[in-house]
Scaffold this motif. Structure first.
Motif, short mmCIF file in Angstrom:
data_model
loop_
_atom_site.label_atom_id
_atom_site.label_comp_id
_atom_site.label_asym_id
_atom_site.label_seq_id
_atom_site.Cartn_x
_atom_site.Cartn_y
_atom_site.Cartn_z
N ASN A 193 0.82 -1.21 0.00
CA ASN A 193 0.00 0.00 0.00
C ASN A 193 0.85 1.27 0.00
N MET A 194 2.10 1.11 -0.41
CA MET A 194 3.01 2.25 -0.52
C MET A 194 3.60 2.32 -1.92
N GLU A 195 3.93 3.52 -2.34
CA GLU A 195 4.54 3.70 -3.66
C GLU A 195 5.52 4.86 -3.64
N ILE A 196 6.35 4.90 -4.67
CA ILE A 196 7.35 5.95 -4.80
C ILE A 196 7.03 6.79 -6.02
N ILE A 197 7.00 8.10 -5.85
CA ILE A 197 6.80 9.02 -6.97
C ILE A 197 8.09 9.79 -7.19
N PRO A 198 8.83 9.51 -8.27
CA PRO A 198 10.07 10.24 -8.54
C PRO A 198 9.78 11.71 -8.86
N LEU A 199 10.56 12.59 -8.30
CA LEU A 199 10.39 14.03 -8.49
C LEU A 199 11.52 14.59 -9.34
N GLU A 200 11.23 15.65 -10.08
CA GLU A 200 12.28 16.33 -10.83
C GLU A 200 13.15 17.14 -9.88
N ASP A 201 14.37 17.42 -10.29
CA ASP A 201 15.32 18.12 -9.43
C ASP A 201 15.11 19.62 -9.54
N THR A 202 14.07 20.10 -8.86
CA THR A 202 13.71 21.51 -8.91
C THR A 202 13.54 22.07 -7.50
N TYR A 203 13.54 23.38 -7.40
CA TYR A 203 13.30 24.07 -6.14
C TYR A 203 12.02 24.90 -6.28
N PRO A 204 11.13 24.88 -5.28
CA PRO A 204 11.16 24.19 -3.99
C PRO A 204 10.30 22.92 -3.99
N ALA A 205 10.84 21.82 -4.45
CA ALA A 205 10.09 20.56 -4.49
C ALA A 205 9.65 20.11 -3.11
N GLY A 206 10.35 20.56 -2.05
CA GLY A 206 10.00 20.17 -0.69
C GLY A 206 8.91 20.99 -0.06
N ASP A 207 8.47 22.07 -0.69
CA ASP A 207 7.28 22.80 -0.21
C ASP A 207 6.12 21.82 -0.20
N GLU A 208 5.45 21.64 0.95
CA GLU A 208 4.46 20.57 1.02
C GLU A 208 3.32 20.74 0.03
N LEU A 209 2.97 21.97 -0.33
CA LEU A 209 1.90 22.16 -1.31
C LEU A 209 2.37 21.77 -2.70
N ILE A 210 3.62 22.09 -3.02
CA ILE A 210 4.20 21.67 -4.30
C ILE A 210 4.30 20.15 -4.33
N LEU A 211 4.75 19.56 -3.22
CA LEU A 211 4.91 18.12 -3.15
C LEU A 211 3.58 17.39 -3.35
N ILE A 212 2.53 17.90 -2.76
CA ILE A 212 1.21 17.29 -2.92
C ILE A 212 0.76 17.34 -4.38
N TYR A 213 1.02 18.45 -5.03
CA TYR A 213 0.65 18.56 -6.43
C TYR A 213 1.47 17.61 -7.30
N GLU A 214 2.77 17.52 -7.02
CA GLU A 214 3.66 16.67 -7.81
C GLU A 214 3.36 15.19 -7.61
N THR A 215 2.97 14.79 -6.42
CA THR A 215 2.77 13.36 -6.14
C THR A 215 1.33 12.92 -6.31
N LEU A 216 0.38 13.80 -6.01
CA LEU A 216 -1.04 13.41 -6.02
C LEU A 216 -1.85 14.11 -7.09
N GLY A 217 -1.32 15.20 -7.64
CA GLY A 217 -2.09 15.97 -8.61
C GLY A 217 -3.18 16.80 -7.97
N ARG A 218 -3.13 16.93 -6.64
CA ARG A 218 -4.14 17.72 -5.93
C ARG A 218 -3.57 19.10 -5.60
N ILE A 219 -4.41 20.10 -5.64
CA ILE A 219 -3.97 21.45 -5.32
C ILE A 219 -4.65 21.90 -4.03
N VAL A 220 -3.84 22.22 -3.03
CA VAL A 220 -4.38 22.74 -1.77
C VAL A 220 -4.82 24.18 -2.01
N PRO A 221 -6.08 24.51 -1.75
CA PRO A 221 -6.57 25.88 -1.99
C PRO A 221 -5.83 26.90 -1.14
N PRO A 222 -5.78 28.15 -1.59
CA PRO A 222 -5.10 29.20 -0.82
C PRO A 222 -5.68 29.33 0.58
#
Length: 443
Positions: free
Chosen positions: A95-124
């Motif tokens: 029940n776990m998976e790995i989503i490879p990320l591109e080497d960009t900044y700020p990939a560690g911003d949790e809102l960016i990370l959610i979009y990159e891994t889940l395709g979901r956008i946290v509203p403002p």
């Protein structure tokens, strides 16, 4: 398996503001995302921890998923770290998976990370749980794993980089002085060093090396005092205003490349810069600045004039949040351009390699191998506030003999907070409103 164990052990976010983890896991989400992006230049702590003990990480994630009611666990790891991904693949559960990320900044911003891994956008203005996600970084999950076994948070992993003899990731007792950390990697290699704590992009310059390591300290970068990163962090507000007012030509690059703007949030740094031209500099009427993540990309990379939109946004943000606290009125239904992410996000991300060259870090060793042994220190100063919320309340007295792991300060009953534990065995040497000092005998 109880969330109370995590609260008792004093687990908080091991980076950022130190949000208490038991509170975060109390939300109901369908997925837990492991933030292993580690996008701050020269920092390598999270990758080193995965290499050290992948099994512990997997176990901690399974605990977090169960407590949050999540059905899935996802690791966000940069694609370039092939060995880390392979190690995770060999041990993850079904029940776990790995989503490879591109080497960009700020990939560690949790809102960016959610979009990159889940395709979901946290509203403002919302937090990850609003889209069913709980985000935890690698070291936090390690601490969750330990907490379930009854081991409280007493140690911290730190990457030390830049102008030092041996760039490394080391494990130290919480409360260790920054001076002891620097000595542990062989000391500095330059005559006039400055010390950036927390990362080149979002960290701060610390002048006092007697300051202690906290639960959220993730890195120390040693740079010359005249280095671009150091000098920019030392700009005072009057200089930010004076230079910005004189030189900003409203090109809007800061807005066009802003990661949060690319998610559709109504933050427009160029409008904040425009406010400098009016009589009340950065007056709290540029509402979108309250959604700034303060990643510093606009100031360090995007602006062709070398101005400081980040600090203008941050000052505006502080004033807006103060107004909200005073009046209780939030911006209801802020504009949210979801389509912007599909239009521009992919082709406007900032490559980390480009960023490293831009801010003058390309000539430094970009590795920090792990030293496994815990640093032995004779004295620690443990802050009572290492987390969001009220400071912990001491439950010990001067002269008490304590053992490593003993509870020395309990969560304040007034709201969000976290317990504090002794990081070494010894004697309580001093207690102030800010900290508890512990020394080993014969010190």
């Amino acid at each position: 398996m109880s969330i109370d164990l995590i609260a008792e052990s004093g687990v908080v976010g091991a980076g950022g503001a130190g949000f208490p983890t038991h509170v975060k896991l109390s939300g109901r989400g369908d997925v837990v995302v492991v933030n292993a992006a580690e996008c701050e230049p020269l920092l390598h702590k999270d990758k080193e921890l995965i290499r050290l003990d992948t099994g512990r990480l997997i176990y901690g994630l399974s605990v977090a998923m169960k407590l949050a009611g999540a059905e899935r666990g996802i690791f966000g790891v940069k694609r370039k770290y092939v060995d880390v991904i392979e190690k995770l693949h060999s041990e993850i559960a079904s029940n776990m998976e790995i989503i490879p990320l591109e080497d960009t900044y700020p990939a560690g911003d949790e809102l960016i990370l959610i979009y990159e891994t889940l395709g979901r956008i946290v509203p403002p203005g919302e937090i990850p749980i609003s889209v069913g996600a709980v985000v935890l970084n690698v070291e936090t999950i390690f601490n969750i794993s330990a907490a379930i076994e009854g081991v409280p948070v007493t140690e911290k992993y730190i990457s030390v980089a830049g102008s030092v003899v041996n760039p490394s990731t080391i494990c130290v007792p919480i409360g260790t002085s920054l001076a002891d950390v620097i000595e542990a990697v062989g000391g500095v290699t330059i005559s006039e060093p400055a010390f950036v704590v927390g990362g080149a992009m979002m960290g701060y310059v610390e002048l006092d090396l007697l300051k202690p390591v906290t639960k959220t300290t993730g890195g120390i970068i040693v740079l010359p005092k005249n280095h671009f990163v150091v000098q920019r962090k030392l700009w005072d507000w009057s200089r930010v205003v004076r230079v910005g007012r004189a030189a900003c030509d409203q090109c809007s690059f800061c807005t066009e490349l802003c990661p949060r703007n690319l998610l559709g949030h109504p933050i427009e740094p160029h409008r904040a810069m425009r406010s400098l031209g009016f009589s009340e500099c950065a007056k709290s009427d540029v509402k979108g600045t309250q959604f700034c993540s303060e990643c510093n990309l606009c100031s360090y990379c995007s602006c062709p004039e070398g101005l400081d939109p980040r600090n203008v946004c941050a000052e505006n943000k502080r004033r807006i949040l103060a107004d909200i606290k005073k009046t209780g009125k939030r911006w209801e239904n802020p504009p949210f351009r979801k389509e912007r992410s599909s239009q521009h996000f992919r082709n406007r991300r900032t490559p980390t390699e480009k960023l490293i060259r831009k801010i003058g870090l390309a000539n430094y060793v970009n590795k920090a191998p792990l030293k496994k042994n815990l640093l032995d220190v004779k004295r620690v100063v443990i802050l009572l506030r290492q987390h969001i919320g009220a400071p912990a309340v001491p439950i010990v007295s001067c002269g008490d003999n304590i053992e490593k792991g003993d509870l020395i300060a309990r969560k304040n009953d007034s709201g969000i907070g976290a317990n504090i534990h002794a990081s070494i065995s010894g004697k309580i040497a001093n207690i102030t409103n800010e900290a508890i000092e512990i020394t080993k005998e014969n010190f």
